[in-house]
Design an enzyme around this catalytic site. Structure first.
Site, short mmCIF file in Angstrom:
data_model
loop_
_atom_site.label_atom_id
_atom_site.label_comp_id
_atom_site.label_asym_id
_atom_site.label_seq_id
_atom_site.Cartn_x
_atom_site.Cartn_y
_atom_site.Cartn_z
CE LYS A 18 0.24 10.72 -0.56
NZ LYS A 18 1.26 11.71 -0.90
CG ASP A 145 2.48 7.32 0.87
OD1 ASP A 145 3.01 7.59 1.97
OD2 ASP A 145 2.64 8.01 -0.15
O1 C5P Z 1 7.78 3.19 0.86
P1 C5P Z 1 7.78 3.51 -0.59
O2 C5P Z 1 8.19 2.33 -1.44
O3 C5P Z 1 6.53 4.13 -1.09
O4 C5P Z 1 8.92 4.60 -0.77
C1 C5P Z 1 9.40 4.96 -2.04
C2 C5P Z 1 10.72 5.69 -1.87
O5 C5P Z 1 10.52 6.96 -1.24
C3 C5P Z 1 11.72 4.99 -0.98
O6 C5P Z 1 12.48 4.07 -1.72
C4 C5P Z 1 12.57 6.14 -0.48
O7 C5P Z 1 13.50 6.54 -1.47
C5 C5P Z 1 11.56 7.27 -0.36
N1 C5P Z 1 11.02 7.41 1.01
C6 C5P Z 1 11.84 7.90 2.01
N2 C5P Z 1 11.35 8.05 3.28
C7 C5P Z 1 10.07 7.73 3.56
C8 C5P Z 1 9.21 7.22 2.57
C9 C5P Z 1 9.72 7.07 1.29
O8 C5P Z 1 13.00 8.22 1.77
N3 C5P Z 1 9.61 7.89 4.80
#
Ligand code: C5P
Length: 305
Positions: A18, A145
């Protein structure tokens, strides 16, 4: 004719990468995440996840990025298979083989794609038949994601990006992705974004109506002008050569240029497929670029093949 349920011996799922055509990042929340307005657009760079019957859950990776993919506990596809087995009360295993074409740590949701692929592949292999909504719930627990990797197409994500509404798109749009010779860590890019913002008040993110209209109308020139990513400044601060990559694509006539998600992959919008091939040739020769890949969007989400 037999009425016995035939167990699949092998299942393969194709999952897209994406790009975020709008990524607006709100204030830091107490749980460490940020509220987003995240317009996801799936593109035709794909990983394939194959699941075969096995006693336990294992993973191996093939393709050009294989050496960079974490194996065992850190692997999001393994975590996805385990989460699915736990949810369904299933005691068996799966041998997962990921054929990797989506760059690792590139801002194109490669790990999320593999998790989505593993969910769909194991659901089919194990004959669970979980409804899509339940797979979506497991996906959201695995990462912000992952639900979009299941859904594909073009969609607006709110919350931390996991609450999705599909968007009508008049494409196809033609893209080129300049893959950097290094990766960036998503949490570090968000942290840098917060650091650069300091104590200034951060407005709540809002959808860009002109960008949504450009998507609806299949208007690449208008979409190119509206591409926006609040993480771009942070990605450039952590990896300054990206500014030169973005400039090279714009100088070569790209309709728009943007860092993809948390980067360091840079996305360039082209007029058509021939223009994308031409831009890819220029970008492949840019210093710091490992390869430049043309692709089309929107692409379907996780699909059994
Ligand atoms: O959800 P995911 O594990 O992919 O997110 C990875 C990191 O990206 C999170 O630990 C956070 O630091 C950051 N993140 C964020 N806000 C979001 C999505 C991700 O701060 N909406």
């Amino acid at each position: 004719m037999t009425t016995e349920v035939q167990k699949m011996s092998s299942v393969t799922v194709r999952v897209p990468a994406k790009v975020n055509v709008q990524l607006s990042v709100g204030p830091l929340r107490e749980d460490g995440y940020h509220d987003l307005v995240n317009v996801f657009h799936a593109v035709s760079i794909h990983d394939e996840v194959t699941a075969r019957q096995a006693r336990s859950i294992t993973v191996s990776v093939t393709g050009g990025w294989a050496a960079e993919v974490p194996l065992h506990d850190g692997n999001l596809a393994v975590r996805a298979a385990r989460a699915l087995a736990e949810r369904a009360g299933f005691g068996g295993g799966a041998e997962l083989v990921i054929h990797k074409a989506i760059p690792v740590a590139g801002g194109m949701a490669g790990g999320s794609a593999d998790a989505a692929g593993a969910l769909v592949a194991c659901d089919e292999l194990w004959g669970l038949g979980l409804p899509r909504e339940e797979l979506m719930e497991i996906a959201a627990e695995l990462g912000s994601d992952v639900p979009f990797s299941l859904l594909g197409g073009t969609a607006i994500g709110t919350g931390r990006g996991e609450r999705l509404t599909p968007l009508p798109v008049g494409g196809p749009f033609h893209w080129v992705f300049a893959i950097a010779d290094t990766g960036l860590s998503t949490p570090e890019v968000y942290k840098e974004c917060d650091r650069l913002r300091g104590t200034a008040p951060v407005p709540e993110p809002k959808a860009d109506e002109e960008l949504l209209a450009a998507l609806r109308n299949g208007d690449a020139a208008a979409l190119g002008r509206r591409l926006a990513n609040d993480l771009q400044e942070a990605a450039l601060a952590l990896h300054p050569p990206l500014a030169g990559t973005l400039r090279s694509g714009l100088d070569a006539g790209a309709l728009g240029a943007i860092v993809s998600g948390s980067g360091p992959t840079c996305a360039f919008l082209a007029r058509d497929a021939a223009h994308a091939a031409e831009l890819a040739g220029v970008l492949a020769a840019t210093p710091g670029t490992r390869t430049a890949l043309p692709a089309e969007g929107p692409a379907p989400g996780a699909t059994l093949i």
